[in-house]
Design a protein around this motif. Structure first.
Motif, PDB file in Angstrom:
ATOM      1  N   ASN A  19      24.780  78.119  54.369  1.00  0.00           N
ATOM      2  CA  ASN A  19      24.569  78.905  53.145  1.00  0.00           C
ATOM      3  C   ASN A  19      24.755  78.020  51.915  1.00  0.00           C
ATOM      4  O   ASN A  19      25.499  78.363  50.994  1.00  0.00           O
ATOM      5  CB  ASN A  19      25.548  80.085  53.123  1.00  0.00           C
ATOM      6  N   GLU A  22      25.484  78.645  47.566  1.00  0.00           N
ATOM      7  CA  GLU A  22      25.895  80.037  47.371  1.00  0.00           C
ATOM      8  C   GLU A  22      27.409  80.095  47.156  1.00  0.00           C
ATOM      9  O   GLU A  22      28.163  80.531  48.032  1.00  0.00           O
ATOM     10  CB  GLU A  22      25.468  80.875  48.577  1.00  0.00           C
ATOM     11  N   ASN A 103      21.220  87.038  42.774  1.00  0.00           N
ATOM     12  CA  ASN A 103      20.477  86.163  43.669  1.00  0.00           C
ATOM     13  C   ASN A 103      20.982  86.413  45.079  1.00  0.00           C
ATOM     14  O   ASN A 103      21.891  87.223  45.288  1.00  0.00           O
ATOM     15  CB  ASN A 103      20.611  84.679  43.268  1.00  0.00           C
ATOM     16  N   GLY A 105      22.809  84.670  47.072  1.00  0.00           N
ATOM     17  CA  GLY A 105      24.220  84.331  47.287  1.00  0.00           C
ATOM     18  C   GLY A 105      25.149  85.405  46.767  1.00  0.00           C
ATOM     19  O   GLY A 105      26.153  85.749  47.422  1.00  0.00           O
TER      20      GLY A 105
END
Length: 449
Positions: A19, A22, A103, A105
């Protein structure tokens, strides 16, 4: 840097790699994994690397385009998100946020927090979150309607009262929920009341839903202080924000005998030593959709409006950050501690930075994390689902009574879990472990899915 048990460090490394970019999601995952070190040591059966990794990985992430036409007849494009994080306990449940900062994240961090928050309520709901980078500020009602309808044209195929039940969040209130529900109803040709919560009372909404998150935060603070043999009565309180959560946290704090002396919006904050006039705040924010500078003008010399600086420099006993993530920094925490604050409760989702949280815990300040303190909103959403399923409508009093019991139970669960794991009074650890154990037990029972 949070201390992560050595057995959990490979999982964190995987989460960070998978990820990338984020930071909010990284922050949320670190906090939970830090707490799980004690679980791994005391109950090795929960050390299942694949299980913990699955808990950190959403079941489904949906990203979609939202085209709509503004009042100038220009085509606008926004991006929509729905992260269906975990359904081990029930259908995905979590709000929709409309804000330029949104967004993937941000939505993943919110969805991850929602999994444990929903587990703490004891109700059969999983965790998810959604939203768009659409900014409703300055938009007309017709523009907001057109946007909400376009948003739902895509989202409707992914939700349902037994699948995923969205609600409101920042930028999404009863008006927006109404527009989305209307389009969902039209697209599906059925009145599926339980598909969205936070609805208007005329078409299946629950009394006390608007007040629930703020009320619940105040109930949690009351339980924390009662555990210490004291109360809210006579305490000075500062609340950031002036939306639903902040307004109704202030209302219940005042009902419990506290004195709220400051609140804020995105332009600045007000300090009213006579106590915030909540009726005036409601008129400005809920009716006129104005700014808190208007409050100061109408209150006159009794009130100060500060356009710059931090509201957390205002001396108080109780601090309730109810605005947005990472709004309260370590410098703010130092100021609150120096000014004698005894309790901090997160009305918003993750409004305190990790350094600030660590400082509160080290200093012995009672600290309630958002997944526990602000769970009243989603709990009352689940109560709205119950009413919709039974074609029933409860009184405000009955709904608030259920809310009060749920918040008391969440406090007891966090408090007792922290005690069990050798950290009495540590509500962060208690909330993370109690939520994790419930989700993990369900996932283990369901097999590798």
């Amino acid at each position: 840097m949070l201390h992560i048990h050595e057995k959990l460090q490979p999982i964190l490394k995987t989460v960070l790699h998978r990820n990338a970019g984020e930071p909010e999601f990284h922050q949320a995952a670190r906090e939970v994994l830090e707490s799980l070190g004690r679980v791994v040591e005391r109950h090795p059966e929960y050390y299942d690397e694949a299980l913990i990794e699955r808990i950190c990985e959403p079941e489904r992430q949906i990203i979609f385009r939202i085209p709509w036409i503004d009042d100038a007849n220009q085509v606008q494009i926004n991006r929509g998100f729905r992260v269906q994080f975990n359904s081990a306990l029930g259908p995905y449940k979590g709000g929709i946020r409309f804000h330029p900062s949104v967004n993937v994240g941000i939505i993943k961090f919110l969805g991850f927090e929602q999994v444990f928050k929903n587990a703490l309520t004891g109700l059969p709901i999983g965790g998810g979150k959604g939203g768009s980078d659409f900014d409703p500020k300055g938009r007309s009602d017709r523009e907001i309607m057109r946007f909400c309808q376009s948003f739902m044209i895509e989202l409707h195929r992914h939700i349902g009262d037994k699948v995923d039940v969205p609600a409101g969040d920042i930028g999404v209130g009863a008006r927006e929920v109404g527009y989305m529900f209307g389009m969902y109803k039209r697209l599906n040709n059925r009145f599926e009341a339980g598909v969205l919560t936070g609805k208007g009372l005329t078409y299946g909404g629950s009394r006390a839903r608007r007040e629930a998150t703020g009320f619940g935060t105040a109930y949690f603070v009351r339980s924390m202080l009662h555990r210490q043999g004291t109360s809210i009565e006579g305490r000075r309180c500062v609340v950031s924000g002036s939306g639903n959560v902040a307004i109704y946290a202030m209302e219940k704090i005042q009902a419990f005998g506290g004195k709220v002396v400051a609140c804020s919006d995105s332009s600045g904050y007000i300090v009213d030593e006579n106590g915030i006039d909540l009726d005036l705040v409601k008129e400005i924010k809920e009716v006129q959709r104005g700014r808190l500078s208007d409050y100061a003008e109408r209150r006159g010399s009794d009130c100060r409006y500060i356009a710059d600086g931090s509201i957390w420099r205002v001396p108080c006993d109780i601090a309730l950050p109810c605005a947005t993530q990472n709004e309260l920094t370590i410098e703010d925490a130092k100021a609150l501690i120096a000014n004698g604050a005894i309790a901090v409760a997160e009305g918003a989702n993750m409004p305190c930075t990790p350094d600030a949280v660590a400082l509160f815990r080290e200093a012995g300040v009672l600290f309630a994390p958002g997944k526990a303190a602000n769970a009243g909103g989603v709990a009352t959403s689940a109560l709205e689902m119950q009413q919709n399923a039974s074609r029933d409508s409860w009184t405000f009093e009955k709904t608030e009574e259920r809310l009060a019991v749920i918040m008391h139970n969440i406090h007891e669960s966090c408090d007792q879990t922290a005690e069990e794991y050798g950290a009495p009074g540590d509500y962060v650890l208690g909330a993370n472990i109690a939520g994790f154990v419930r989700v993990a037990d369900a996932m283990r029972s369901l097999g590798i899915i």
